[in-house]
Design an enzyme around this catalytic site. Structure first.
Site, PDB file in Angstrom:
ATOM      1  NE  ARG A   1      -1.662  -1.786   3.420  1.00 35.16           N
ATOM      2  CZ  ARG A   1      -2.301  -1.775   4.662  1.00 35.16           C
ATOM      3  NH1 ARG A   1      -3.565  -1.155   5.637  1.00 35.16           N
ATOM      4  NH2 ARG A   1      -1.428  -2.593   5.862  1.00 35.16           N
TER       5      ARG A   1
ATOM      6  CG  ASP B   1      -1.861  -4.251  12.859  1.00 35.28           C
ATOM      7  OD1 ASP B   1      -1.365  -4.592  12.896  1.00 35.28           O
ATOM      8  OD2 ASP B   1      -2.756  -4.467  12.218  1.00 35.28           O
TER       9      ASP B   1
ATOM     10  CG  HIS C   1      -2.224  -0.605  15.403  1.00 30.21           C
ATOM     11  ND1 HIS C   1      -3.547  -0.672  15.709  1.00 30.21           N
ATOM     12  CD2 HIS C   1      -2.099  -0.637  14.475  1.00 30.21           C
ATOM     13  CE1 HIS C   1      -4.419  -0.356  14.860  1.00 30.21           C
ATOM     14  NE2 HIS C   1      -3.357  -0.009  13.455  1.00 30.21           N
TER      15      HIS C   1
ATOM     16  CG  ASP D   1     -19.585  -7.285  20.290  1.00 27.12           C
ATOM     17  OD1 ASP D   1     -19.747  -6.771  22.322  1.00 27.12           O
ATOM     18  OD2 ASP D   1     -19.297  -7.032  19.314  1.00 27.12           O
TER      19      ASP D   1
ATOM     20  CE  LYS E   1       0.951  -1.813   9.168  1.00 29.16           C
ATOM     21  NZ  LYS E   1      -0.156  -2.749  10.173  1.00 29.16           N
TER      22      LYS E   1
ATOM     23  CD  GLU F   1      -3.673   3.067  15.647  1.00 28.46           C
ATOM     24  OE1 GLU F   1      -2.637   3.174  16.515  1.00 28.46           O
ATOM     25  OE2 GLU F   1      -3.230   3.370  14.500  1.00 28.46           O
TER      26      GLU F   1
ATOM     27  CE1 TYR G   1      -5.386   2.619  10.666  1.00 26.70           C
ATOM     28  CE2 TYR G   1      -4.234   2.463   8.250  1.00 26.70           C
ATOM     29  CZ  TYR G   1      -5.950   2.337   8.554  1.00 26.70           C
ATOM     30  OH  TYR G   1      -6.895   2.744   8.085  1.00 26.70           O
TER      31      TYR G   1
END
Length: 366
Positions: free
Chosen positions: A15, A270, A96, A198, A75, A118, A94
């Protein structure tokens, strides 16, 4: 503002942080955009495509970092990039952080402005920059799970949709968020029997309303998880705690209760994974086996479909990139509460409490 789009160097990450269409909008707003040569090749966007919309193509990643006020990526930076990041430079990607103390400490040392896709959060609690990649990953989880259920891949040898006279495969989905809903939709479309768990009853009611009858819902607790892992063929881990480490819903001792060849796809990798035995893998070596259970734990699943993923990502990140570029990060975050929640590390100080809690650090006043 000078905006840099480097080439992603994480294993098999194809990407790119911005499409030519996104660059066009930035240039139209009188910003300078530097794109590393070949950055978009994997997504089907080439140097000439970027040059035609006004970008300046640079040869090396070092040049892009050195000449840019803001870096727009996909990333998190990896070790080779740490030293390239400058004090006060905005890095929008992102991150994380809660799953990597090493990365967190490196960004603290660089004293950059780290804004995490995120954790950008709308008033209704949705995560607009995480959603499209979660949609891709949720759908891909079933594609990959179906593949690794095949016997040559060490799976149980089960066809998810079954055939006339043979029952379909059974898919267990942990979490009814974006990943879980998309995974359930894809599995149901193949004809599999799907159970989705959930703790949020509103989400379970929604699933009941929109899914076909062969998708069933149950409240998530350890008892129900232990019950279902015994006879489900494919298990999808799709649990998300905003900006925090994912909880271990499946522990090591539970693997012995699964049938040999059961496949786990942990999309939460992640953020540390929701399976205790999860460890990050790559598209090059995507799986490992523990106790005859196949684990697929690729940390950048959407990177396997980079054209779709890059288009979807730019659709949602571009308005925020424009705001950061037009106003500067201070004013942009002051006037946009959603973007402000994306601030994780500011000039050496961690300001996102879930990261502090993940590592049991002391909070720092900013």
């Amino acid at each position: 503002m000078r905006i840099g789009i480097p080439k992603e160097i994480k294993n098999n990450e194809s990407r790119v942080g911005m499409t030519p269409a996104g660059v066009f909008e930035l240039v139209k707003n009188n910003h300078t955009v530097y794109v590393q040569s070949g950055a978009g090749d994997g997504s089907g966007f080439f140097n000439t495509d970027y040059q035609q919309v006004g970008a300046i193509v640079l040869d090396t990643i070092g040049q892009v970092y050195a000449m840019s006020d803001m870096i727009v990526k996909v990333k998190e930076p990896i070790k080779e990039e740490y030293g390239l990041i400058q004090k006060g430079q905005v890095v929008f990607t992102y991150f994380h952080f809660a799953s990597s103390e090493t990365l967190t400490e490196a960004m603290i040392d660089r004293k950059a402005i780290c804004i995490a896709y995120e954790t950008v959060e709308d008033e209704d609690g949705t995560l607009p920059l995480l959603t499209p990649m979660s949609e891709v990953a949720g759908r891909m989880a079933i594609q990959q799970g179906a593949k690794y259920l095949e016997k040559p891949e060490k799976g149980r040898g089960v066809l998810l949709g079954g055939v006339p006279g043979v029952a379909p495969g059974k898919v267990l989905v942990l979490g009814a968020g974006i990943v879980g809903i998309q995974a359930a939709k894809m599995a149901a479309g193949l004809g599999a029997h799907v159970t989705i768990l959930d703790v949020n009853m509103k989400r379970l009611r929604y699933v009941n309303d929109v899914m076909p009858s062969h998708v069933v819902t149950e409240f998530s607790n350890e008892f129900n998880i232990r019950k279902h892992i015994k006879d489900h063929d494919l298990i999808i881990g799709g649990v998300l705690l905003r900006g925090a480490k994912a909880p271990n819903l499946i522990t090591r001792d539970m693997l012995k209760d699964m049938r040999p060849g059961t496949v786990i796809v942990d999309v939460a990798v992640d953020q540390g994974g929701c399976v205790e035995t999860t460890r990050p893998t790559t598209h090059e070596n995507p799986v490992f086996i523990i106790d005859d259970v196949v684990h697929y734990c690729v940390a950048n699943m959407p990177g396997a479909v980079p054209y779709t993923s890059t288009m979807a990502l730019t659709n949602v990140t571009l308005p925020y990139v424009l705001k950061l570029a037009n106003l500067g990060w201070v004013e942009a975050c002051r006037t946009d509460a959603s973007l402000q929640k994306g601030l994780n590390i500011v000039e050496g100080k961690v300001i996102y409490k879930e990261i502090i809690e993940a590592f049991n650090w002391q909070a720092v006043e900013v």
